[in-house]
Write an enzyme that holds these catalytic residues in place. Structure first.
Site, PDB file in Angstrom:
ATOM      1  N   HIS A 123       5.773   1.737   5.886  1.00  8.48           N
ATOM      2  CA  HIS A 123       4.553   1.506   5.110  1.00  8.48           C
ATOM      3  C   HIS A 123       3.605   2.671   5.394  1.00  8.48           C
ATOM      4  CE1 HIS A 123       0.672  -0.496   4.239  1.00  8.48           C
ATOM      5  NE2 HIS A 123       1.345  -1.414   3.559  1.00  8.48           N
ATOM      6  N   ASP A 126       6.038  -1.706  14.183  1.00  6.11           N
ATOM      7  CA  ASP A 126       5.142  -2.293  13.187  1.00  6.11           C
ATOM      8  C   ASP A 126       5.752  -3.647  12.808  1.00  6.11           C
ATOM      9  OD1 ASP A 126       4.052  -3.176  10.839  1.00  6.11           O
ATOM     10  OD2 ASP A 126       4.251  -1.279   9.753  1.00  6.11           O
ATOM     11  N   GLN A 147       5.704  -7.332   8.930  1.00  6.44           N
ATOM     12  CA  GLN A 147       6.559  -8.164   8.066  1.00  6.44           C
ATOM     13  C   GLN A 147       7.502  -9.078   8.832  1.00  6.44           C
ATOM     14  OE1 GLN A 147       6.130  -8.805   5.096  1.00  6.44           O
ATOM     15  NE2 GLN A 147       4.635  -7.214   4.675  1.00  6.44           N
ATOM     16  N   LYS A 201      -0.717 -12.347   7.301  1.00  2.00           N
ATOM     17  CA  LYS A 201       0.640 -12.455   6.742  1.00  2.00           C
ATOM     18  C   LYS A 201       1.403 -13.616   7.367  1.00  2.00           C
ATOM     19  CE  LYS A 201       1.058  -7.491   5.867  1.00  2.00           C
ATOM     20  NZ  LYS A 201       1.061  -7.370   4.412  1.00  2.00           N
ATOM     21  N   CYS A 212       2.874   0.615  -1.036  1.00  2.11           N
ATOM     22  CA  CYS A 212       2.428   1.496   0.063  1.00  2.11           C
ATOM     23  C   CYS A 212       3.620   2.092   0.796  1.00  2.11           C
ATOM     24  CB  CYS A 212       1.529   0.758   1.058  1.00  2.11           C
ATOM     25  SG  CYS A 212       0.050   0.114   0.319  1.00  2.11           S
TER      26      CYS A 212
END
Ligand code: PMP
Length: 404
Positions: free
Chosen positions: A121, A198, A201, A224, A362
């Site tokens: 991203h 990261d 997600q 999220k 993104c």
């Protein structure tokens, strides 16, 4: 067994109708809906403990501080970090990564190298580029295989004695690929490089164990994972965070200030300048309680059922391409209809009440690698149902008939 009807009752937003049709919310990769338990916790904070944290001797301030600090302890426990000082509250994944990029890169020297992946991203690309330009660092990116998995052999060849950091996503927000982060972290450590994961997600679907992964940094956002907006976490190993200079200056992050010089607070406050969203942070406890109650393992199993069903049905639509077909995949499907622009598909789905995301998500370098400009993307959360998937398939079939 998950009681989906009961879970759906926790999310009043799902009762909306759009264009006279029941809303089907499939934009969960961008953000999930929030249950009333979390909204009630926010309301509780505003009505009962709205006093600035850490600065007051009065009861209300101490209660607000307790809510924030017990949330920190709950996050520590949730991700299996060793110490509360390793949990830094940020505005989200983006700010967490910017913090590490701005601060950790000051410990590097010109010519040092950072490895990213093509599927990152922009939040895990641009902060590194800014620092690379500032400090003379070099960025390398790992390619992906046709199915959207990382090319591990290629990954290994990118290391050199100058590699100081690897920054990669746990799960791709476009392809759904679940990366072998434990294996990739072990490889990086062999070369003496630190690793930032990261986790934006991953966290709505799995509970990360930062000590098992052996990640040096792990970043994620609560919006999220059914939580409040504007709050994220940077986990960092204590010994590394201790060496890093502050990211922002201001109140809360100092020990003593004078015009002759300033000394900084201990971890984690050194990295938490200014008044945080302490009401929202207080509601993290309710968020993690909710995730515990619904049981993420059962949720993940259930969402994978929806993923398999949707994938099978979508493959029957002529001209439909799915990007990201690895075995180990999160419940995300990015796709295009041949000859149709993704925006047109998204708009036609919206008119039928189905909320999907369109565009480059993104992830422009990934789009470039795939040779496309964008996709339509759907993602599943615990409250989605097989009926919604069936309705989506019929809506998509109508789009295909109109557009192709
Ligand atoms: N990384 C990934 C993989 C993401 O999907 C996102 C959100 N789309 C981010 C980082 C940034 O998260 P946030 O906007 O919450 O900071």
């Amino acid at each position: 067994m998950l009681d989906i009807a009961k879970i759906r009752r926790d999310f009043p937003a799902l009762n909306r109708e759009l264009y006279g049709k029941p809303m089907v919310y499939f934009d969960n990769v961008a953000t999930s809906q929030t249950p009333r338990q979390v909204v009630s916790a926010i309301e509780y904070g505003y009505y009962n403990a709205k006093a600035n944290v850490h600065r007051g001797v009065h009861t209300l301030s101490q209660e607000a501080t307790n809510l924030q600090e017990s949330a920190r302890e709950r996050v520590r426990e949730w991700i299996n970090a060793a110490f509360n000082e390793e949990i830094i509250f940020t505005r989200g994944t983006t700010e967490a990564i910017n913090l590490v990029a701005s601060s950790y890169c000051q410990l590097l020297t010109e010519g040092d190298e950072i490895i990213l992946t093509v599927m990152e991203h922009h939040a895990n690309i641009v902060p590194w580029q800014i620092q690379a330009n500032r400090c003379g660092l070099k960025i390398k990116a790992v390619d992906i295989n046709e199915d959207g998995s990382i090319d591990i052999n290629k990954y290994q060849t990118l290391f050199s004695s100058k590699t100081k950091l690897v920054a990669l996503c746990h799960v791709s927000n476009v392809l759904g690929t679940v990366n072998p982060i434990k294996e990739m972290t072990a490889i990086a450590h062999k070369y003496g490089a630190k690793v930032l994961i990261d986790g934006a997600q991953a966290v709505a679907h799995v509970r990360p164990d930062v000590r098992d992964i052996d990640a040096d940094f792990y970043a994620f956002s609560f919006h999220k994972m059914y939580g409040p907006t504007g709050i994220g976490v940077l986990y960092g190993k204590r010994d590394i965070l201790s060496l890093m200079p502050p990211y922002q200056g201001g109140g809360e992050m100092i020990s003593h200030v004078s015009f002759d010089g300033t000394s900084f607070a201990d971890l984690p406050y050194k990295f938490e300048a200014g008044t945080p969203d302490f009401v929202g942070i207080g509601a993290i406890t309710a968020t993690l309680d909710y995730l515990k109650e619904i049981d993420l393992e059962s949720v993940s199993h259930y969402e994978h059922g929806l993923l398999a069903m949707a994938t099978e049905e979508m493959m029957k639509i002529d001209g439909l391409t799915i990007y990201g077909t690895t075995e180990n995949k999160s419940p995300v499907i990015s796709f295009n209809l041949a000859g149709a622009h993704h925006y047109d598909v998204g708009m036609l789905l919206d008119k039928q009440g189905v909320e999907v995301r369109t565009g480059h998500h993104c992830a422009q370098p990934l789009m470039h690698a795939l040779g496309i400009e964008g996709t339509v993307r759907i993602g599943f959360a615990t409250y989605n149902t097989a009926e919604e998937v069936k309705y989506f398939i019929s809506a998509l079939t109508r789009c295909a008939a109109l557009l192709i």
